[in-house]
Design a protein around this motif. Structure first.
Motif, PDB file in Angstrom:
ATOM      1  N   GLU A  12      45.636  79.222   6.753  1.00  0.00           N
ATOM      2  CA  GLU A  12      46.144  79.553   5.422  1.00  0.00           C
ATOM      3  C   GLU A  12      45.782  78.451   4.427  1.00  0.00           C
ATOM      4  O   GLU A  12      45.402  78.732   3.282  1.00  0.00           O
ATOM      5  N   TYR A  63      54.576  81.435  -5.174  1.00  0.00           N
ATOM      6  CA  TYR A  63      54.068  81.729  -3.825  1.00  0.00           C
ATOM      7  C   TYR A  63      55.084  81.355  -2.745  1.00  0.00           C
ATOM      8  O   TYR A  63      55.281  82.103  -1.780  1.00  0.00           O
ATOM      9  N   PRO A  68      58.341  85.166  -0.951  1.00  0.00           N
ATOM     10  CA  PRO A  68      59.021  85.406   0.334  1.00  0.00           C
ATOM     11  C   PRO A  68      60.334  86.164   0.173  1.00  0.00           C
ATOM     12  O   PRO A  68      60.667  87.013   1.008  1.00  0.00           O
ATOM     13  N   MET A  71      59.467  89.903  -0.711  1.00  0.00           N
ATOM     14  CA  MET A  71      58.923  90.657   0.409  1.00  0.00           C
ATOM     15  C   MET A  71      59.903  90.794   1.564  1.00  0.00           C
ATOM     16  O   MET A  71      59.751  91.665   2.402  1.00  0.00           O
ATOM     17  N   GLN A  72      60.896  89.911   1.607  1.00  0.00           N
ATOM     18  CA  GLN A  72      61.884  89.975   2.674  1.00  0.00           C
ATOM     19  C   GLN A  72      62.660  91.291   2.646  1.00  0.00           C
ATOM     20  O   GLN A  72      62.912  91.912   3.666  1.00  0.00           O
ATOM     21  N   THR A 136      50.730  86.181  -6.519  1.00  0.00           N
ATOM     22  CA  THR A 136      51.163  87.456  -5.933  1.00  0.00           C
ATOM     23  C   THR A 136      50.059  88.062  -5.082  1.00  0.00           C
ATOM     24  O   THR A 136      50.288  88.481  -3.943  1.00  0.00           O
ATOM     25  N   TYR A 139      49.427  85.945  -1.908  1.00  0.00           N
ATOM     26  CA  TYR A 139      50.502  86.119  -0.916  1.00  0.00           C
ATOM     27  C   TYR A 139      50.390  87.477  -0.224  1.00  0.00           C
ATOM     28  O   TYR A 139      50.536  87.574   0.994  1.00  0.00           O
ATOM     29  N   ILE A 140      50.136  88.525  -1.004  1.00  0.00           N
ATOM     30  CA  ILE A 140      50.046  89.871  -0.431  1.00  0.00           C
ATOM     31  C   ILE A 140      48.868  89.971   0.535  1.00  0.00           C
ATOM     32  O   ILE A 140      48.985  90.560   1.610  1.00  0.00           O
ATOM     33  N   HIS A 143      49.805  88.003   3.632  1.00  0.00           N
ATOM     34  CA  HIS A 143      50.862  88.758   4.313  1.00  0.00           C
ATOM     35  C   HIS A 143      50.280  89.989   5.015  1.00  0.00           C
ATOM     36  O   HIS A 143      50.666  90.311   6.150  1.00  0.00           O
ATOM     37  N   ARG A 146      48.320  88.886   8.147  1.00  0.00           N
ATOM     38  CA  ARG A 146      49.254  88.559   9.228  1.00  0.00           C
ATOM     39  C   ARG A 146      49.866  89.827   9.825  1.00  0.00           C
ATOM     40  O   ARG A 146      50.027  89.946  11.038  1.00  0.00           O
ATOM     41  N   SER A 147      50.215  90.779   8.967  1.00  0.00           N
ATOM     42  CA  SER A 147      50.820  92.023   9.455  1.00  0.00           C
ATOM     43  C   SER A 147      49.851  92.801  10.327  1.00  0.00           C
ATOM     44  O   SER A 147      50.225  93.318  11.388  1.00  0.00           O
TER      45      SER A 147
END
Length: 346
Positions: A12, A63, A68, A71-72, A136, A139-140, A143, A146-147
């Motif tokens: 990252e 960020y 976080p 998105m949580q 944004t 981060y997306i 994210h 990672r997903s």
């Protein structure tokens, strides 16, 4: 089972470093199109530099602190409040740096004295959008990476767990059948009982040590099948009519353990094996990366039980998991003749 490994912090950081190198290039590097090999660094003015500091500060505030939380538990209310918080933070930081600190140190401010508050507020809506939008998007993207990685690993671990379960089903199923066979030999006081127990111990060693691996050498699997056939022939009264042909080019080719056994076990369990006009046929062929198995036997309609088909159902699932698009299995039963054709691209 493999530990779950997704995009690491180090990876990252590399992505962020690449992003900042690109932004520094876009902000400071100037190419002279009349002399394409001439690169100059421009615009090291005070407020260009302070904007870079503000940009980085707001980027990481949004960020690390805002995204976080958004998105949580995603809601549009959280999105709105997060954007509002980032904008307020940008405005305050910019006011402190460019309207207070720069005046205190250099006697300069970015906005002229007497600038209306409404102009300052609306003007910063535009400038704040840049670091907020980039934070944004970054981060997306991370994210999402990672997903996707996590979903893939979870699916692989799910498949691995299911394969282990399916292999564990084979062992008790085989042992149950074999112990029944040996019991029958002992009951009849057959001289084949002790050799059968010795064969079973050899097979148990294979099942204990080799099946823990994802793959075994093809020759080891063939040896296991031949030992299994010898064991089965001991418990059958009369002469077993068996046609066995094995043609393999590469005995060291790796295959999943106990992959071929269920088809052969099924023939011994449910077939009529003493009729000369209908021998139990087993053909195993390997050429290149293709492995083929052909079995045919006459079915014994009086030898059906509630557990019939467990092995074949099991192997279908294993093939779907391990060779989803690289296998072809055909099972037919016509006029009491049961035929299996399996082709695998290894």
């Amino acid at each position: 089972m493999k530990p779950i490994e997704v995009l690491s912090t180090k990876e990252e950081v590399r992505l962020h470093a690449f992003l900042w190198l690109f932004l520094i290039y876009a902000r400071y590097v100037h190419l002279d199109y009349n002399a394409p090999y001439l690169v100059t660094f421009t615009d090291f003015s005070l407020f260009n530099n302070t904007f870079v500091i503000i940009f980085v500060t707001v980027f990481y505030f949004h960020y690390l602190c805002i995204m976080p939380r958004v998105m949580q538990k995603f809601t549009w209310k959280r999105v709105f409040l997060g954007l509002l918080a980032a904008y307020v933070f940008f405005t305050l930081i910019r006011a402190i740096i460019e309207q207070v600190i720069t005046v205190w140190i250099w006697g300069l401010q970015n906005y002229f004295p007497g600038t209306p508050a409404w102009f300052y507020i609306t003007d910063n809506i535009y400038f704040s959008m840049i670091p907020i939008a980039m934070a944004t998007i970054t981060y997306i993207i991370i994210h999402l990476i990672r997903s996707l990685q996590l979903n893939k690993i979870i699916q692989e671990q799910k498949n691995d767990a299911e394969l282990r379960f399916l292999k564990s089903q084979i062992n008790p199923h085989f042992i149950f059948n074999t112990l029944n066979n040996i019991y029958s030999l002992v009951y009849r006081k057959s001289d084949k009982a002790l050799p059968a127990i010795d064969k079973l111990s050899q097979l148990m060693r294979y099942m204990t040590y080799e099946t823990e691996h994802n793959n075994v050498e093809l020759q080891k699997e063939i040896n296991y099948i031949q030992d299994f056939i010898d064991l089965e022939k001991m418990r059958i009264a009369g002469e077993v009519q068996l046609k066995l042909a094995i043609d393999i080019e590469n005995p060291n080719l790796l295959i999943p353990p106990l992959l071929l056994l269920p088809f052969i076990e099924n023939g011994f369990k449910h077939g009529l094996l003493t009729e000369t006009e209908h021998p139990f046929t087993i053909l195993i062929t390997q050429k290149g990366n293709r492995l083929e198995l052909y079995t045919q036997n006459k079915s014994n309609k009086y030898n059906k039980d509630k557990t019939s088909g467990i092995g074949l159902t099991n192997i279908r699932k294993r093939l779907d998991l391990q060779f989803p698009t690289k296998h072809n299995l055909t099972i037919t039963e016509e006029e009491n003749i049961f035929t299996c054709k399996l082709s695998i691209e290894l």
